[in-house]
Design an enzyme around this catalytic site. Structure first.
Site, PDB file in Angstrom:
ATOM      1  N   ASP A  39       0.743  -1.223  -0.092  1.00 54.32           N
ATOM      2  CA  ASP A  39       0.043   0.008  -0.046  1.00 54.32           C
ATOM      3  C   ASP A  39       0.850   1.332   0.151  1.00 54.32           C
ATOM      4  OD1 ASP A  39      -1.969  -1.856   0.129  1.00 54.32           O
ATOM      5  OD2 ASP A  39      -2.910  -1.159   2.186  1.00 54.32           O
ATOM      6  N   GLU A  41       3.834   1.673  -1.285  1.00 48.48           N
ATOM      7  CA  GLU A  41       4.508   2.104  -2.636  1.00 48.48           C
ATOM      8  C   GLU A  41       3.395   2.461  -3.616  1.00 48.48           C
ATOM      9  OE1 GLU A  41       7.735  -1.587  -3.408  1.00 48.48           O
ATOM     10  OE2 GLU A  41       5.935  -2.197  -2.520  1.00 48.48           O
ATOM     11  N   TYR A  42       2.319   1.959  -3.366  1.00 46.08           N
ATOM     12  CA  TYR A  42       1.100   2.417  -4.298  1.00 46.08           C
ATOM     13  C   TYR A  42       0.824   3.973  -4.014  1.00 46.08           C
ATOM     14  CZ  TYR A  42      -3.782   2.917  -5.938  1.00 46.08           C
ATOM     15  OH  TYR A  42      -4.638   3.418  -6.572  1.00 46.08           O
ATOM     16  N   ASP A  43       0.695   4.319  -2.511  1.00 43.74           N
ATOM     17  CA  ASP A  43       0.552   5.573  -2.210  1.00 43.74           C
ATOM     18  C   ASP A  43       1.641   6.531  -2.787  1.00 43.74           C
ATOM     19  OD1 ASP A  43      -1.774   4.844  -0.937  1.00 43.74           O
ATOM     20  OD2 ASP A  43      -0.892   4.919   1.132  1.00 43.74           O
ATOM     21  N   SER A  88     -35.648  -3.741 -15.722  1.00 42.39           N
ATOM     22  CA  SER A  88     -35.863  -4.336 -14.428  1.00 42.39           C
ATOM     23  C   SER A  88     -35.732  -5.957 -14.609  1.00 42.39           C
ATOM     24  CB  SER A  88     -36.843  -3.990 -13.500  1.00 42.39           C
ATOM     25  OG  SER A  88     -36.892  -4.686 -12.480  1.00 42.39           O
ATOM     26  N   GLU A 119     -26.151 -16.358 -12.712  1.00 45.37           N
ATOM     27  CA  GLU A 119     -25.083 -15.487 -11.942  1.00 45.37           C
ATOM     28  C   GLU A 119     -25.712 -14.775 -10.730  1.00 45.37           C
ATOM     29  OE1 GLU A 119     -24.741 -11.654 -14.342  1.00 45.37           O
ATOM     30  OE2 GLU A 119     -24.637 -13.160 -15.605  1.00 45.37           O
ATOM     31  N   LYS A 121     -27.139 -12.493  -8.148  1.00 43.08           N
ATOM     32  CA  LYS A 121     -27.884 -11.193  -8.187  1.00 43.08           C
ATOM     33  C   LYS A 121     -27.456 -10.406  -7.024  1.00 43.08           C
ATOM     34  CE  LYS A 121     -32.552  -9.229  -8.558  1.00 43.08           C
ATOM     35  NZ  LYS A 121     -32.412  -8.193  -7.650  1.00 43.08           N
ATOM     36  N   ASP A 123     -26.989  -7.413  -4.234  1.00 44.23           N
ATOM     37  CA  ASP A 123     -27.847  -6.481  -3.831  1.00 44.23           C
ATOM     38  C   ASP A 123     -27.152  -4.963  -3.831  1.00 44.23           C
ATOM     39  OD1 ASP A 123     -30.030  -5.597  -2.772  1.00 44.23           O
ATOM     40  OD2 ASP A 123     -29.882  -6.662  -0.706  1.00 44.23           O
ATOM     41  N   ARG A 142     -29.284   4.201 -12.316  1.00 41.93           N
ATOM     42  CA  ARG A 142     -30.514   3.713 -13.013  1.00 41.93           C
ATOM     43  C   ARG A 142     -31.710   4.532 -12.949  1.00 41.93           C
ATOM     44  NH1 ARG A 142     -35.060   0.383 -11.903  1.00 41.93           N
ATOM     45  NH2 ARG A 142     -35.929  -0.492 -13.902  1.00 41.93           N
ATOM     46  N   TYR A 235     -21.991  -6.723 -15.369  1.00 43.76           N
ATOM     47  CA  TYR A 235     -22.416  -7.959 -15.821  1.00 43.76           C
ATOM     48  C   TYR A 235     -22.893  -7.713 -17.391  1.00 43.76           C
ATOM     49  CZ  TYR A 235     -26.314  -5.664 -13.544  1.00 43.76           C
ATOM     50  OH  TYR A 235     -27.412  -4.745 -12.943  1.00 43.76           O
ATOM     51  N   LYS A 299     -30.059 -16.143 -17.448  1.00 44.14           N
ATOM     52  CA  LYS A 299     -30.070 -15.246 -18.605  1.00 44.14           C
ATOM     53  C   LYS A 299     -30.132 -16.147 -19.774  1.00 44.14           C
ATOM     54  CE  LYS A 299     -28.022 -11.153 -16.310  1.00 44.14           C
ATOM     55  NZ  LYS A 299     -26.915 -10.381 -16.271  1.00 44.14           N
ATOM     56  N   LYS A 323     -35.508 -15.557  -6.782  1.00 43.24           N
ATOM     57  CA  LYS A 323     -35.271 -14.641  -5.515  1.00 43.24           C
ATOM     58  C   LYS A 323     -35.015 -15.774  -4.491  1.00 43.24           C
ATOM     59  CE  LYS A 323     -35.373 -10.595  -5.053  1.00 43.24           C
ATOM     60  NZ  LYS A 323     -36.399  -9.483  -5.422  1.00 43.24           N
ATOM     61  N   CYS A 417     -66.377  -6.527  21.895  1.00 41.68           N
ATOM     62  CA  CYS A 417     -65.312  -5.611  21.755  1.00 41.68           C
ATOM     63  C   CYS A 417     -64.374  -5.481  22.956  1.00 41.68           C
ATOM     64  CB  CYS A 417     -65.682  -4.244  21.194  1.00 41.68           C
ATOM     65  SG  CYS A 417     -64.358  -2.871  21.271  1.00 41.68           S
ATOM     66  N   CYS A 420     -64.942  -1.729  24.217  1.00 34.59           N
ATOM     67  CA  CYS A 420     -65.971  -1.013  24.526  1.00 34.59           C
ATOM     68  C   CYS A 420     -67.027  -1.875  24.973  1.00 34.59           C
ATOM     69  CB  CYS A 420     -66.492   0.113  23.501  1.00 34.59           C
ATOM     70  SG  CYS A 420     -67.248  -0.855  21.958  1.00 34.59           S
ATOM     71  N   CYS A 435     -66.367  -4.023  15.469  1.00 35.90           N
ATOM     72  CA  CYS A 435     -66.776  -3.478  16.494  1.00 35.90           C
ATOM     73  C   CYS A 435     -67.714  -2.121  15.824  1.00 35.90           C
ATOM     74  CB  CYS A 435     -66.092  -2.802  17.387  1.00 35.90           C
ATOM     75  SG  CYS A 435     -66.554  -1.553  18.467  1.00 35.90           S
ATOM     76  N   CYS A 441     -66.545   3.966  20.549  1.00 32.04           N
ATOM     77  CA  CYS A 441     -65.468   2.872  21.097  1.00 32.04           C
ATOM     78  C   CYS A 441     -64.129   3.629  21.148  1.00 32.04           C
ATOM     79  CB  CYS A 441     -65.585   1.773  20.017  1.00 32.04           C
ATOM     80  SG  CYS A 441     -64.170   0.801  20.626  1.00 32.04           S
TER      81      CYS A 441
HETATM   82  S1  IVH Z   1     -29.307  -8.363 -15.319  1.00 33.15           S
HETATM   83  C1  IVH Z   1     -32.016  -6.149 -18.497  1.00 33.15           C
HETATM   84  N1  IVH Z   1     -27.500  -9.182 -13.563  1.00 33.15           N
HETATM   85  O1  IVH Z   1     -31.218  -6.660 -10.174  1.00 33.15           O
HETATM   86  C2  IVH Z   1     -31.349  -7.043 -17.474  1.00 33.15           C
HETATM   87  N2  IVH Z   1     -29.140  -7.534 -13.055  1.00 33.15           N
HETATM   88  O2  IVH Z   1     -34.126  -6.903  -9.765  1.00 33.15           O
HETATM   89  C3  IVH Z   1     -30.623  -6.072 -16.581  1.00 33.15           C
HETATM   90  N3  IVH Z   1     -28.789  -6.866 -10.534  1.00 33.15           N
HETATM   91  O3  IVH Z   1     -31.998  -3.770 -11.913  1.00 33.15           O
HETATM   92  C4  IVH Z   1     -30.294  -6.853 -15.315  1.00 33.15           C
HETATM   93  N4  IVH Z   1     -26.954  -8.403 -10.018  1.00 33.15           N
HETATM   94  O4  IVH Z   1     -29.707  -3.734 -10.738  1.00 33.15           O
HETATM   95  C5  IVH Z   1     -28.633  -8.419 -13.817  1.00 33.15           C
HETATM   96  N5  IVH Z   1     -26.007 -10.251 -12.380  1.00 33.15           N
HETATM   97  C6  IVH Z   1     -26.976  -9.252 -12.463  1.00 33.15           C
HETATM   98  C7  IVH Z   1     -27.506  -8.532 -11.435  1.00 33.15           C
HETATM   99  C8  IVH Z   1     -28.772  -7.860 -11.778  1.00 33.15           C
HETATM  100  C9  IVH Z   1     -27.894  -7.542  -9.581  1.00 33.15           C
HETATM  101  C10 IVH Z   1     -29.850  -6.107 -10.249  1.00 33.15           C
HETATM  102  C11 IVH Z   1     -30.041  -5.047 -11.309  1.00 33.15           C
HETATM  103  C12 IVH Z   1     -31.609  -5.173 -11.442  1.00 33.15           C
HETATM  104  C13 IVH Z   1     -32.101  -5.769 -10.308  1.00 33.15           C
HETATM  105  C14 IVH Z   1     -33.527  -6.370 -10.891  1.00 33.15           C
END
Ligand code: IVH
Length: 686
Positions: A39, A41-43, A88, A119, A121, A123, A142, A235, A299, A323, A417, A420, A435, A441
């Site tokens: 770190d 050296e990087y700095d 979405s 892959e 998802k 959060d 977004r 992604y 996908k 999910k 109730c 009352c 009620c 009441c």
């Molecule tokens: S694909 C058109 N891949 O999940 C398809 N989304 O609930 C674009 N997210 O709004 C989404 N990891 O922000 C995709 N590996 C992943 C993801 C991912 C998280 C989010 C993304 C999206 C939301 C939908």
């Protein structure tokens, strides 16, 4: 100091070399997780670069790693219209829904083989990055999918996001224009450290990594963003000019070669059985990861098939989010109580031994109605499994009958109730007992008054459950109309009520006289009349008098007002006791729609109800008291210190630590002029 032209040339070469070195070490550290230098050296490399750029400002470029430390962005984030909608995802909550997704995909591609990529998802917070000739030129949130916000300076501070792309392979040029999508997040381990730091500094904790990341990305001061441990997984290739990719998997490999951090946990599967097994395995494995995931994304791999599948209004047909089941916890039922709501609905409520579920403590869960209690057979003393429905509302999903000792007590709904003593009724076609006593009441009266003062209705600060109970029990108040005759003298005699809080309460009640009509309509508690219906009624009729006089057909003729709402509104104003109540409210000076009711200072200004504004520093054009009065006249409130509940901070000359605090928390900060422009908005030319 004079510098010879030769110096500039030497500096230019060194600056370029330093940038290459730093970018390479960023990549090794943040993307490959394989640092080659310490770190320190990087700095040293970064310091040398910054000092050269300070001496030769003409060498500074937006893709310089020195930009990662951030700077102050004074203005609001510029809106950015996305080149194509950022869609979405549809959700699949179980195996059946996953298979249904697969069937739909196949029905669009008859006879074709379909491969899926699976892959995690992430959060986090969805962002889109644009590169021109290899340089990051735009980073946006977004937003609503069509329009986001330009947060480029903040995203430049994220070290996993390349400021300049790497060559995809030796001697091969990067795309002239590239647009990618990904997720910004905070690793769980870093999140813990971040909150430890907050706790040590006596600052509020962040609720979860996602909130902390979202707050950091929307910081006005990117120097603060730079101090937050943000990272990013990319992604999706949204656009790569001059390149033709065949599959999503190819896209992920391409992204990795360009220098992005691509989540390594992706896999290709030949059919939905494999996909499902893979997803199931991840339910257990999610805890191993250093970032939070809330599911898996599936996908269609072939991009031509993706194109032919197309999209619905909201989501692509070629992808789905599987999910993970919501978190579940076991706890005990300590009691089952009966709750009487504002409209008289009587519902059983389980009192639980407090337990942490999905990030918050749960100590009660509604049991909805007697049928539900019977069907689930919940007894006092039972061990039960709880979760949060829709991730919000605590719910008992199942009773662990095999853990019963025989001491458990079955629940029986009372026939009277509890508040009352009236005999409960079950109106035709409804599951809930009611009620019938209405406002006589005490429980309904309490709930109605709590509702009156709540944020979504008249928004009276300080009129919470405890105060409402005291006011009713002392006999000072029987209903909301009585509130408007309270004096500080009346209130100060209540237990645990100081002079200051009494004054504040009376002032808050007074301010609520000037709320817009729709808030009064919501506060009346007419069944089915929420914010939206109330606003439609106000817009269409303009005054309470006209609404009260309207017949059911006239009401139902308002676009957006259905026959059910119309009947409820009409029915409400036909009842003599309600008409009397409304007359008393009018007499107490509440705004019932006559335009003169709004004070001159606020006429036409924005509605600040429910919003807290904090001032810091000296204002040039008015006193602090005047500014605060202005906020109150618009329905807002003011506070002396910044917290997460602050909606807006206004900074004058020499602002103090409150400004830093507001920025830390990502709260909107306005200068005096901007504040004046805001409160004078819509008042026409002045
Ligand atoms: S694909 C058109 N891949 O999940 C398809 N989304 O609930 C674009 N997210 O709004 C989404 N990891 O922000 C995709 N590996 C992943 C993801 C991912 C998280 C989010 C993304 C999206 C939301 C939908």
């Amino acid at each position: 100091m004079e510098t010879a032209p030769g110096d500039l040339e030497v500096a230019r070469r060194r600056v370029e070399e330093l940038r290459r070195l730093i970018a390479r070490h960023d990549y090794l550290y943040h993307v490959l997780d394989r640092p080659e230098i310490s770190d320190a050296e990087y700095d040293a490399l970064v310091r040398e670069l910054v000092s050269l750029e300070t001496r030769f400002p003409q060498l500074l470029t937006p893709d310089s790693p020195s930009q990662r430390v951030g700077g102050l962005v004074a203005t609001d984030f510029r809106p950015v219209t996305h080149s194509s909608p950022m869609l979405s995802l549809d959700n699949a909550f179980d195996e059946a829904e996953l298979r249904q997704f697969d069937r739909r995909v196949r029905s669009f591609l008859p006879g074709e083989a379909v491969e899926y990529v699976v892959e995690p998802k992430i959060d986090g917070l969805s962002v889109v990055l644009t590169y021109e000739r290899g340089v990051l030129v735009l980073g946006a949130t977004r937003g609503d999918g069509y329009q986001g916000e330009d947060v480029t300076p903040n995203l430049r501070t994220v070290r996993a996001i390349p400021l300049r792309l790497r060559e995809p392979s030796p001697g091969v040029e990067v795309p002239s224009r590239l647009e990618v999508r990904g997720e910004v997040y905070i690793p769980v381990s870093e999140f813990r450290k971040l909150n430890e730091g907050q706790a040590e500094a006596g600052l509020p904790l962040f609720a979860n990594p996602r909130n902390a990341a979202a707050g950091a990305v929307r910081q006005k001061d990117s120097r603060i963003t730079a101090r937050r441990p943000l990272s990013a997984f990319i992604y999706e290739v949204r656009l790569a000019e001059g390149w033709t990719l065949r599959t999503h998997a190819e896209g992920l490999e391409f992204l990795a070669r360009l220098g992005f951090q691509v989540n390594p946990e992706w896999a290709v599967h030949q059919d939905i059985d494999q996909v499902h097994r893979h997803c199931r395995a991840w339910v257990a494995r999610r805890e191993e990861l250093d970032y939070e995931i809330d599911g898996m994304v599936i996908k269609v791999n072939d991009l031509d098939q993706q194109r032919r599948l197309g999209r619905t209004a909201r989501a692509p047909r070629w992808a789905v989010a599987y999910k993970f089941p919501a978190q579940r916890r076991v706890t005990r039922v300590l009691d089952i109580q009966v709750n009487v709501g504002r409209t008289g609905a009587v519902t059983p409520l389980a009192i639980l031994e407090p337990v942490l579920v999905g990030g918050s403590t749960v100590s009660r869960a509604t049991l909805h109605n007697e049928d539900v209690v019977r069907q689930k057979d919940v007894r006092v003393g039972d061990h039960v499994v709880v979760h949060k429905a829709g991730d919000v509302i605590p719910e008992i999903i199942e009773v662990l009958a095999d853990r019963r000792t025989g001491q458990e007590r079955p629940f029986r709904m009372p026939d009277r109730c509890p508040a009352c003593g009236s005999r409960l009724e079950r109106p035709e076609g409804e599951v809930a007992l009611r009620c019938p006593a209405g406002p006589t009441c005490p429980a309904q009266r309490t709930e109605a008054l709590i509702h009156w003062g709540s944020r979504g209705a008249m928004d009276v600060e300080g009129l919470g459950e405890a105060t409402v109970t005291q006011l009713l029990e002392s006999g000072l108040v029987r209903d909301a109309a009585d509130l408007y005759h309270l004096t500080v003298q009346d209130v100060v005699n209540l237990e645990r009520m100081g002079e200051k809080s009494a004054e504040n309460l009376v002032r808050a009640i007074d301010a609520s006289r000037r709320r817009p009509l729709w808030r009064l309509l919501v506060a009346l508690g007419i069944r089915y009349v929420g914010e939206r219906a109330a606003q439609l009624l106000e817009e269409h009729f303009g005054s309470l008098e006209r609404i009260a006089a309207a017949g059911p057909e006239e009401l139902a003729a308002v676009p957006g007002i259905g026959p059910k709402i119309a009947a409820a509104v009409h029915g409400f104003f036909r009842e003599e006791r309600n008409r009397d109540f409304v007359r008393r409210l009018e007499a107490a000076g509440l705004n019932t729609g006559a335009p003169a009711e709004r004070p001159a200072t606020a006429a036409g200004g924005p509605d600040l109800s429910g919003q807290t504004v904090v001032f810091t520093g000296t204002l040039a054009g008015m006193s602090r008291a005047e500014a605060e009065a202005l906020v109150r006249s618009l329905g807002g409130r003011t506070a002396g210190s910044v917290s997460r509940h602050t909606a807006l901070a206004v900074a004058g000359e020499n602002p103090g630590s409150k400004l830093d605090r507001a920025r830390e928390l990502g709260i909107r900060v306005l200068g005096e002029d901007e504040f004046l422009a805001l409160v004078r908005r819509e008042r026409g030319p002045s």
